[in-house]
Design a protein around this motif. Sequence first.
Motif, PDB file in Angstrom:
ATOM      1  N   ILE A  30       4.097   1.194  -9.421  1.00 39.96           N
ATOM      2  CA  ILE A  30       3.146   2.006  -8.666  1.00 39.96           C
ATOM      3  C   ILE A  30       3.571   3.468  -8.664  1.00 39.96           C
ATOM      4  N   ALA A  31       4.858   3.719  -8.497  1.00 40.17           N
ATOM      5  CA  ALA A  31       5.342   5.100  -8.507  1.00 40.17           C
ATOM      6  C   ALA A  31       4.977   5.769  -9.828  1.00 40.17           C
ATOM      7  N   ARG A  32       5.134   5.059 -10.931  1.00 42.88           N
ATOM      8  CA  ARG A  32       4.796   5.623 -12.243  1.00 42.88           C
ATOM      9  C   ARG A  32       3.289   5.849 -12.381  1.00 42.88           C
ATOM     10  N   GLU A 103      -4.637  16.418  -4.919  1.00 42.19           N
ATOM     11  CA  GLU A 103      -4.173  15.688  -6.106  1.00 42.19           C
ATOM     12  C   GLU A 103      -3.299  14.508  -5.700  1.00 42.19           C
ATOM     13  N   GLY A 104      -2.446  14.707  -4.707  1.00 48.12           N
ATOM     14  CA  GLY A 104      -1.610  13.622  -4.212  1.00 48.12           C
ATOM     15  C   GLY A 104      -2.448  12.491  -3.646  1.00 48.12           C
ATOM     16  N   THR A 105      -3.478  12.836  -2.893  1.00 49.50           N
ATOM     17  CA  THR A 105      -4.377  11.831  -2.328  1.00 49.50           C
ATOM     18  C   THR A 105      -5.096  11.071  -3.441  1.00 49.50           C
ATOM     19  N   ARG A 106      -5.604  11.803  -4.411  1.00 51.89           N
ATOM     20  CA  ARG A 106      -6.332  11.164  -5.521  1.00 51.89           C
ATOM     21  C   ARG A 106      -5.426  10.199  -6.290  1.00 51.89           C
ATOM     22  N   ARG A 107      -4.247  10.649  -6.626  1.00 52.90           N
ATOM     23  CA  ARG A 107      -3.313   9.811  -7.385  1.00 52.90           C
ATOM     24  C   ARG A 107      -2.844   8.607  -6.563  1.00 52.90           C
ATOM     25  N   PHE A 108      -2.535   8.841  -5.288  1.00 54.52           N
ATOM     26  CA  PHE A 108      -2.092   7.753  -4.424  1.00 54.52           C
ATOM     27  C   PHE A 108      -3.187   6.705  -4.286  1.00 54.52           C
ATOM     28  N   ASP A 109      -4.410   7.146  -4.008  1.00 56.28           N
ATOM     29  CA  ASP A 109      -5.521   6.211  -3.808  1.00 56.28           C
ATOM     30  C   ASP A 109      -5.781   5.368  -5.054  1.00 56.28           C
ATOM     31  N   ALA A 110      -5.679   5.976  -6.229  1.00 57.45           N
ATOM     32  CA  ALA A 110      -5.893   5.225  -7.477  1.00 57.45           C
ATOM     33  C   ALA A 110      -4.803   4.166  -7.654  1.00 57.45           C
ATOM     34  N   ALA A 111      -3.551   4.529  -7.411  1.00 58.89           N
ATOM     35  CA  ALA A 111      -2.446   3.567  -7.557  1.00 58.89           C
ATOM     36  C   ALA A 111      -2.553   2.472  -6.508  1.00 58.89           C
ATOM     37  N   ALA A 113      -5.291   1.360  -5.062  1.00 60.31           N
ATOM     38  CA  ALA A 113      -6.404   0.470  -5.410  1.00 60.31           C
ATOM     39  C   ALA A 113      -5.949  -0.568  -6.425  1.00 60.31           C
ATOM     40  N   SER A 114      -5.135  -0.150  -7.376  1.00 55.37           N
ATOM     41  CA  SER A 114      -4.600  -1.078  -8.375  1.00 55.37           C
ATOM     42  C   SER A 114      -3.714  -2.121  -7.695  1.00 55.37           C
ATOM     43  N   ARG A 115      -2.858  -1.672  -6.791  1.00 57.61           N
ATOM     44  CA  ARG A 115      -1.957  -2.582  -6.079  1.00 57.61           C
ATOM     45  C   ARG A 115      -2.736  -3.562  -5.212  1.00 57.61           C
ATOM     46  N   LEU A 116      -3.732  -3.066  -4.495  1.00 62.25           N
ATOM     47  CA  LEU A 116      -4.534  -3.951  -3.655  1.00 62.25           C
ATOM     48  C   LEU A 116      -5.300  -4.971  -4.490  1.00 62.25           C
ATOM     49  N   ARG A 120      -5.068  -8.868  -3.911  1.00 63.04           N
ATOM     50  CA  ARG A 120      -6.304  -9.646  -3.747  1.00 63.04           C
ATOM     51  C   ARG A 120      -6.342 -10.810  -4.740  1.00 63.04           C
ATOM     52  N   GLN A 121      -5.971 -10.541  -5.986  1.00 67.33           N
ATOM     53  CA  GLN A 121      -5.967 -11.590  -7.016  1.00 67.33           C
ATOM     54  C   GLN A 121      -4.938 -12.666  -6.694  1.00 67.33           C
ATOM     55  N   THR A 122      -3.773 -12.269  -6.210  1.00 69.00           N
ATOM     56  CA  THR A 122      -2.724 -13.226  -5.866  1.00 69.00           C
ATOM     57  C   THR A 122      -3.160 -14.143  -4.731  1.00 69.00           C
ATOM     58  N   LEU A 123      -3.898 -13.589  -3.779  1.00 71.37           N
ATOM     59  CA  LEU A 123      -4.284 -14.352  -2.595  1.00 71.37           C
ATOM     60  C   LEU A 123      -5.679 -14.970  -2.683  1.00 71.37           C
ATOM     61  N   GLU A 124      -6.343 -14.870  -3.839  1.00 64.91           N
ATOM     62  CA  GLU A 124      -7.729 -15.323  -3.916  1.00 64.91           C
ATOM     63  C   GLU A 124      -7.897 -16.821  -3.652  1.00 64.91           C
ATOM     64  N   SER A 125      -6.870 -17.621  -3.900  1.00 66.05           N
ATOM     65  CA  SER A 125      -6.985 -19.060  -3.653  1.00 66.05           C
ATOM     66  C   SER A 125      -6.587 -19.440  -2.216  1.00 66.05           C
ATOM     67  N   TRP A 126      -6.142 -18.470  -1.423  1.00 65.28           N
ATOM     68  CA  TRP A 126      -5.741 -18.729  -0.049  1.00 65.28           C
ATOM     69  C   TRP A 126      -6.973 -18.699   0.854  1.00 65.28           C
ATOM     70  N   SER A 127      -6.899 -19.464   1.924  1.00 65.52           N
ATOM     71  CA  SER A 127      -7.983 -19.425   2.910  1.00 65.52           C
ATOM     72  C   SER A 127      -7.863 -18.124   3.713  1.00 65.52           C
ATOM     73  N   PRO A 128      -8.976 -17.661   4.282  1.00 60.33           N
ATOM     74  CA  PRO A 128      -8.901 -16.472   5.139  1.00 60.33           C
ATOM     75  C   PRO A 128      -7.921 -16.651   6.298  1.00 60.33           C
ATOM     76  N   GLU A 129      -7.834 -17.860   6.828  1.00 63.29           N
ATOM     77  CA  GLU A 129      -6.903 -18.115   7.935  1.00 63.29           C
ATOM     78  C   GLU A 129      -5.456 -17.971   7.483  1.00 63.29           C
ATOM     79  N   ASP A 130      -5.140 -18.476   6.271  1.00 63.95           N
ATOM     80  CA  ASP A 130      -3.780 -18.345   5.755  1.00 63.95           C
ATOM     81  C   ASP A 130      -3.418 -16.881   5.520  1.00 63.95           C
ATOM     82  N   ILE A 131      -4.365 -16.110   5.000  1.00 63.65           N
ATOM     83  CA  ILE A 131      -4.112 -14.684   4.763  1.00 63.65           C
ATOM     84  C   ILE A 131      -3.877 -13.974   6.091  1.00 63.65           C
ATOM     85  N   GLU A 132      -4.684 -14.298   7.084  1.00 67.87           N
ATOM     86  CA  GLU A 132      -4.519 -13.700   8.408  1.00 67.87           C
ATOM     87  C   GLU A 132      -3.165 -14.075   9.012  1.00 67.87           C
ATOM     88  N   ASP A 133      -2.781 -15.348   8.904  1.00 70.38           N
ATOM     89  CA  ASP A 133      -1.481 -15.799   9.419  1.00 70.38           C
ATOM     90  C   ASP A 133      -0.333 -15.108   8.694  1.00 70.38           C
TER      91      ASP A 133
END
Length: 146
Positions: A30-32, A103-111, A113-116, A120-133
């Motif tokens: 992410i830093a890169r 520029e810092g905001t733009r670059r941070f937000d783009a990185a 979004a990629s991380r999120l 999201r992909q990692t947790l897509e098979s989890w139930s909403p309750e499991d994610i909340e817990d």
Amino acid sequence: MEEQLPEPLRAVEHELGALLRRGRAISWEIAREVHPNLEPNAYGLLLWLRRSGSTRLTDLAVRLGIGKGTLSRQIHSLEALGLVRREPDPSDRRAAQISLTDEGTRRFDAARASRLGQIRQTLESWSPEDIEDFGRLLRRFNDAFL
């Protein structure tokens, strides 16, 4: 001889170690993405600045649990990269307010979004309750260190 720990505690230690190793690797990536010359530990600093907007250097040092000198050096390197600006605090001209540049905001937000997207992909098979817990328990664990 190693102390005999209860199995659940050993499991937590093992999984926390794996999470921290993975987190360090992701921090490098992410830093890169934010900037090729950004130090990996600076991502957390950028995250706090993004959340708080403009903040005093001394308040940020206290919040992050690092010395003002160390933080000032990190801020200086982020300024040199064009990601952060330091301005006089209007309520105390001896103090500095730190904030992300556009520029810092733009670059941070783009990185971020990629991380999120990865999370999201990692947790897509989890139930909403499991994610909340999971989020609640991580917050509880982190708050225990404050």
